[in-house]
Design a protein around this motif. Structure first.
Motif, mmCIF file in Angstrom:
data_model
loop_
_atom_site.group_PDB
_atom_site.id
_atom_site.type_symbol
_atom_site.label_atom_id
_atom_site.label_comp_id
_atom_site.label_asym_id
_atom_site.label_seq_id
_atom_site.Cartn_x
_atom_site.Cartn_y
_atom_site.Cartn_z
ATOM 1 N N HIS A 192 78.776 9.756 6.447
ATOM 2 C CA HIS A 192 79.989 10.425 6.008
ATOM 3 C C HIS A 192 80.419 9.831 4.670
ATOM 4 O O HIS A 192 80.451 8.602 4.497
ATOM 5 C CB HIS A 192 81.096 10.261 7.051
ATOM 6 N N LEU A 193 80.734 10.726 3.760
ATOM 7 C CA LEU A 193 81.050 10.331 2.386
ATOM 8 C C LEU A 193 82.474 10.734 2.030
ATOM 9 O O LEU A 193 82.874 11.880 2.316
ATOM 10 C CB LEU A 193 80.088 11.021 1.421
ATOM 11 N N HIS A 194 83.227 9.853 1.417
ATOM 12 C CA HIS A 194 84.560 10.237 0.945
ATOM 13 C C HIS A 194 84.949 9.388 -0.250
ATOM 14 O O HIS A 194 84.632 8.196 -0.329
ATOM 15 C CB HIS A 194 85.595 10.123 2.076
ATOM 16 N N THR A 195 85.639 10.017 -1.159
ATOM 17 C CA THR A 195 86.093 9.405 -2.418
ATOM 18 C C THR A 195 84.983 8.625 -3.101
ATOM 19 O O THR A 195 85.124 7.427 -3.409
ATOM 20 C CB THR A 195 87.330 8.510 -2.215
ATOM 21 N N HIS A 212 70.114 19.014 -1.206
ATOM 22 C CA HIS A 212 70.862 18.766 -2.437
ATOM 23 C C HIS A 212 72.345 18.918 -2.146
ATOM 24 O O HIS A 212 72.736 19.803 -1.373
ATOM 25 C CB HIS A 212 70.448 19.751 -3.536
ATOM 26 N N LEU A 213 73.154 18.075 -2.772
ATOM 27 C CA LEU A 213 74.603 18.147 -2.567
ATOM 28 C C LEU A 213 75.296 17.724 -3.852
ATOM 29 O O LEU A 213 74.986 16.669 -4.414
ATOM 30 C CB LEU A 213 75.011 17.227 -1.412
ATOM 31 N N VAL A 214 76.226 18.548 -4.280
ATOM 32 C CA VAL A 214 77.077 18.205 -5.409
ATOM 33 C C VAL A 214 78.500 18.126 -4.873
ATOM 34 O O VAL A 214 78.965 19.056 -4.213
ATOM 35 C CB VAL A 214 76.997 19.257 -6.538
ATOM 36 N N MET A 215 79.171 17.038 -5.109
ATOM 37 C CA MET A 215 80.530 16.903 -4.612
ATOM 38 C C MET A 215 81.423 16.224 -5.632
ATOM 39 O O MET A 215 80.964 15.423 -6.463
ATOM 40 C CB MET A 215 80.558 16.119 -3.291
ATOM 41 N N ALA A 222 58.143 2.532 9.233
ATOM 42 C CA ALA A 222 59.235 3.492 9.210
ATOM 43 C C ALA A 222 58.738 4.823 8.655
ATOM 44 O O ALA A 222 57.889 4.865 7.771
ATOM 45 C CB ALA A 222 60.379 2.963 8.344
ATOM 46 N N PHE A 223 59.283 5.883 9.201
ATOM 47 C CA PHE A 223 58.965 7.231 8.745
ATOM 48 C C PHE A 223 60.201 7.810 8.075
ATOM 49 O O PHE A 223 61.294 7.754 8.640
ATOM 50 C CB PHE A 223 58.525 8.096 9.929
ATOM 51 N N PHE A 224 60.011 8.367 6.899
ATOM 52 C CA PHE A 224 61.136 8.795 6.078
ATOM 53 C C PHE A 224 61.282 10.308 6.037
ATOM 54 O O PHE A 224 60.299 11.047 6.119
ATOM 55 C CB PHE A 224 60.954 8.290 4.639
ATOM 56 N N GLY A 225 62.514 10.735 5.854
ATOM 57 C CA GLY A 225 62.793 12.131 5.550
ATOM 58 C C GLY A 225 62.634 12.382 4.056
ATOM 59 O O GLY A 225 62.296 11.474 3.286
ATOM 60 N N GLN A 226 62.879 13.628 3.653
ATOM 61 C CA GLN A 226 62.704 13.994 2.251
ATOM 62 C C GLN A 226 63.905 13.628 1.388
ATOM 63 O O GLN A 226 63.836 13.726 0.174
ATOM 64 C CB GLN A 226 62.416 15.486 2.136
ATOM 65 N N GLY A 227 64.965 13.223 2.033
ATOM 66 C CA GLY A 227 66.116 12.759 1.279
ATOM 67 C C GLY A 227 67.118 13.846 0.939
ATOM 68 O O GLY A 227 66.811 15.044 0.965
ATOM 69 N N THR A 228 68.326 13.414 0.641
ATOM 70 C CA THR A 228 69.379 14.287 0.101
ATOM 71 C C THR A 228 69.682 13.807 -1.300
ATOM 72 O O THR A 228 70.045 12.642 -1.502
ATOM 73 C CB THR A 228 70.659 14.227 0.955
ATOM 74 N N ARG A 229 69.509 14.712 -2.265
ATOM 75 C CA ARG A 229 69.835 14.380 -3.650
ATOM 76 C C ARG A 229 71.321 14.626 -3.856
ATOM 77 O O ARG A 229 71.771 15.761 -3.833
ATOM 78 C CB ARG A 229 69.010 15.253 -4.594
ATOM 79 N N LEU A 230 72.080 13.565 -3.998
ATOM 80 C CA LEU A 230 73.541 13.652 -4.117
ATOM 81 C C LEU A 230 73.963 13.457 -5.562
ATOM 82 O O LEU A 230 73.541 12.495 -6.223
ATOM 83 C CB LEU A 230 74.199 12.574 -3.247
ATOM 84 N N THR A 231 74.799 14.364 -6.025
ATOM 85 C CA THR A 231 75.394 14.237 -7.350
ATOM 86 C C THR A 231 76.905 14.232 -7.196
ATOM 87 O O THR A 231 77.472 15.176 -6.617
ATOM 88 C CB THR A 231 74.973 15.390 -8.270
ATOM 89 N N VAL A 232 77.541 13.205 -7.692
ATOM 90 C CA VAL A 232 78.997 13.100 -7.638
ATOM 91 C C VAL A 232 79.548 13.405 -9.029
ATOM 92 O O VAL A 232 79.175 12.761 -10.011
ATOM 93 C CB VAL A 232 79.435 11.703 -7.191
ATOM 94 N N VAL A 233 80.426 14.404 -9.080
ATOM 95 C CA VAL A 233 80.958 14.819 -10.393
ATOM 96 C C VAL A 233 82.457 14.530 -10.480
ATOM 97 O O VAL A 233 83.120 14.322 -9.479
ATOM 98 C CB VAL A 233 80.670 16.312 -10.640
ATOM 99 N N LYS A 237 85.167 15.257 0.810
ATOM 100 C CA LYS A 237 84.557 14.585 1.964
ATOM 101 C C LYS A 237 83.370 15.430 2.399
ATOM 102 O O LYS A 237 83.515 16.636 2.609
ATOM 103 C CB LYS A 237 85.537 14.500 3.136
ATOM 104 N N LYS A 238 82.234 14.793 2.540
ATOM 105 C CA LYS A 238 81.031 15.492 2.973
ATOM 106 C C LYS A 238 80.248 14.585 3.901
ATOM 107 O O LYS A 238 80.498 13.379 3.986
ATOM 108 C CB LYS A 238 80.145 15.857 1.773
ATOM 109 N N SER A 239 79.259 15.180 4.574
ATOM 110 C CA SER A 239 78.404 14.385 5.460
ATOM 111 C C SER A 239 76.947 14.729 5.250
ATOM 112 O O SER A 239 76.591 15.897 5.062
ATOM 113 C CB SER A 239 78.770 14.646 6.926
ATOM 114 N N LEU A 240 76.117 13.711 5.298
ATOM 115 C CA LEU A 240 74.675 13.900 5.282
ATOM 116 C C LEU A 240 74.177 13.774 6.720
ATOM 117 O O LEU A 240 74.652 12.939 7.485
ATOM 118 C CB LEU A 240 73.987 12.837 4.422
ATOM 119 N N LYS A 241 73.188 14.602 7.036
ATOM 120 C CA LYS A 241 72.665 14.605 8.406
ATOM 121 C C LYS A 241 71.188 14.252 8.419
ATOM 122 O O LYS A 241 70.433 14.658 7.533
ATOM 123 C CB LYS A 241 72.865 15.984 9.031
ATOM 124 N N CYS A 242 70.807 13.500 9.433
ATOM 125 C CA CYS A 242 69.403 13.143 9.620
ATOM 126 C C CYS A 242 69.057 13.336 11.088
ATOM 127 O O CYS A 242 69.832 12.958 11.972
ATOM 128 C CB CYS A 242 69.169 11.690 9.217
#
Lengths: 113, 115
Positions: A77-80, A10-13, A102-113, A18-23
């Motif tokens: 990588h996420l910005h603005t 989970h990520l709230v930004m 394809a095999f999937f990960g569980q995901g990142t739930r991103l919320t931009v506020v 600037k943030k990054s998701l990793k896999c």
């Protein structure tokens, strides 16, 4: 240990952050993908990497910047970002980029506020 | 352009009932691949099946079965004797040979199995 691991879950930004998701995949696969799953649209392919080279950029805005330093790791990588970028971001891997499952990960739930 | 349609957005059944999920696809490629994935509440998509366009044999795996009808461009999925653990969102997807492993997903069908 799951085959494809994503962090954070989970990520709230804020829009100026600037943030990054990793896999990371532990399957020995050569292709990796980023997908976006938002509430009002079907799953959308964002990027495809094959043997660490980007082979597809599916008209994704430049505020999303992928990086694949080796065949086991993929970053987004996420910005603005905008509030409409809030979604579940799913990473996947496959043996190669040729129609294998394809095999999937569980995901990142991103919320931009 | 490729397209996948899952007309049912949500299906609710009582445990032990059978449930069939519809999937209709569009493609101009003669060689393509069809997939079904399950997405439980934990979020990850779990691979269920992959079929190529030249293999129209129906397939059964435990309580799961798939009916591929090229004539109607459909690849339907049936869960027999449903269980509560089958509650999830199920996605049908298509990839074209020429396009490599780029999946086009349907909108998904949420299955709710009540005890």
């Amino acid at each position: 240990e799951t085959g494809v691991t994503q962090t954070p879950r989970h990520l709230v930004m804020g829009m100026t952050n600037k943030k990054s998701l990793k896999c990371e995949q532990h399957l020995g696969h050569n292709a990796m993908y980023w997908y976006k799953q938002s509430a009002k649209k079907p799953l959308e392919l964002m990027f495809v990497y094959s043997l660490e080279e980007r082979v597809e950029n599916n008209s994704v805005p430049s505020r999303f910047s992928p990086e694949c330093p080796n065949s086991s790791h993929l970053f987004l990588h996420l910005h603005t970002l905008q509030p409409e970028d809030s979604a579940l971001y799913l990473c996947a891997s496959s043996q190669d980029s040729g129609n294998t499952e394809a095999f999937f990960g569980q995901g990142t739930r991103l919320t931009v506020v | 352009a490729q397209k996948v349609t899952q007309a049912q957005t949500e299906i609710s059944v009582v445990e032990k009932e059978d449930v069939t999920l519809d999937c209709v696809y569009e493609t101009r490629d003669t060689t393509y691949y069809l997939f079904w994935y399950k997405q439980p509440p934990s979020g990850e998509l779990v691979f269920l099946i992959r079929r190529n366009s030249f293999d129209e044999q129906n397939e059964i795996s435990g309580r799961y079965s798939w009916n591929f009808q090229k004539s109607t461009s459909s690849f339907n999925f049936t869960i027999t004797a449903s269980q509560v653990v089958d509650s999830a969102v199920y996605f049908c997807a298509l990839s074209e040979q020429a396009a490599g492993n780029k999946l086009t997903f349907g909108g998904g069908t949420r299955v709710l199995v009540k005890p």
